[in-house]
Design an enzyme around this catalytic site. Sequence first.
Site, PDB file in Angstrom:
ATOM      1  N   GLY A 285      -9.875  16.737  16.229  1.00 28.53           N
ATOM      2  CA  GLY A 285     -10.185  17.125  14.849  1.00 28.53           C
ATOM      3  C   GLY A 285      -9.574  18.465  14.491  1.00 28.53           C
ATOM      4  CG  ASN A 286      -8.598  19.491  10.818  1.00 29.09           C
ATOM      5  OD1 ASN A 286      -9.349  19.955   9.979  1.00 29.09           O
ATOM      6  ND2 ASN A 286      -8.014  18.306  10.689  1.00 29.09           N
ATOM      7  NE  ARG A 287     -11.343  27.314  12.873  1.00 32.92           N
ATOM      8  CZ  ARG A 287     -10.607  28.329  12.421  1.00 32.92           C
ATOM      9  NH1 ARG A 287      -9.347  28.441  12.790  1.00 32.92           N
ATOM     10  NH2 ARG A 287     -11.110  29.224  11.615  1.00 32.92           N
ATOM     11  CB  SER A 288     -10.414  21.227   7.216  1.00 33.09           C
ATOM     12  OG  SER A 288     -10.695  21.114   5.848  1.00 33.09           O
TER      13      SER A 288
END
Length: 382
Positions: A194-197
Amino acid sequence: MARILLGVSGGIAAYKACEVCRLFVKAGHEVVPLVTPGAERFVTAETFRALARRPAGDDVYLHLTRADLLVVAPCTANTLAKLAHGLADNVLTEAALAHRGPVLVAPAMNPRMWSHPATRANAEALRARGIVLIGPDEGETAEGELGVGRMVEPDEIVRAAEELLAGNSKLKGKRVLVSAGGTREPIDTVRFVGNRSSGRMGVALAAEARRRGAHVTLLGANLAVPAPLGVELVETPTAADLEREAIERDADVVVMAAAVADYRPALALAGKRPKDTAAWTVELEPTTDVLATLGASKRPGQILVGFAADEGEPGLARAREKLGRKNADLFVYNDVGRADIGFDSAANEVTILTAGGERAVPKAPKDEIAAAILDEVEKLIH
Ligand SMILES: Cc1cc2nc3c(=O)[nH]c(=O)nc-3n(C[C@H](O)[C@H](O)[C@H](O)COP(=O)(O)O)c2cc1C
């Protein structure tokens, strides 16, 4: 989503203002009820606070609350006169003097009171000042008289308020598709890449487009913040979900603010891989570039907005190059190398790129950044 001051004065139609309040809240607006002592004889301020989901408590500066719109419904002959002459002797009339922005007034009174020359002159004075009067309607009043004096129905008041809020925005009535959040690509049934958005920027854009009168669909990828009320939310947890839903929908303006994974595990294991001491190599494969796909099939008149989360001057240069390559009309560059803005932060600082030039928007809360971006989008709508 807008902040609306809802002034309620002491007419029998005050009970109908409860429905006005409820409809505003349902549409996603923040409502600040301003109930006159005269209105409290009919409906309590507590009722409005409950409907508006506002905390109890005495804000001594309630009348100075800044808002996008003031609605007075019902407006008695007395309050109409006070508004016309600038009196300020209760929370509503004080707020009316402090308010800057559009005002919508829904008079409600006995037909003889409405037709009195004093009331007519007061109504004209308000109109001359740019205040919008809606109604009153003709019909039977609560006291059983026939004539013009009934407050217009709540749904009509809410519709007129939405019109005023949208002003002359070019987004009014347009279909706007916004993606927000960060996709999660499964490795097995519990783990993901995933990512931090957080989705805050996209959610702010959806809320602002909605405030400007657009019909907004939000493709939400694992949002850390609630979707604004009044927008259609479609959950798109993975890049494949987002791609499918984005391509399926037609919209006048498409804003791809979500952080879509560029790579996903080539193979998502069924079940949870048990822990052991062996190394685990996960092969990643590229995902489809949703923005480029949308750009390739863009229809005439459609506006496509892309986001570039990159770092420093080289990142900005890459965003300039992407604008043309992906057939986008506008690119928003934000520097994710900085800890104080961008991912999972309440503020952002962006550069807006179009074929016509570049606009640097200094650090500001994401709702202000959203407004700046949509201002630029509106310039592209013919
Ligand atoms: C039963 C009843 C119903 C009333 N309905 C209205 C009305 O519909 N419109 C109006 O202008 N005044 C109406 N009035 C008079 C107002 O309540 C009165 O003018 C009051 O001072 C208004 O105060 P406000 O404008 O500060 O809320 C009504 C009074 C009573 C007793």
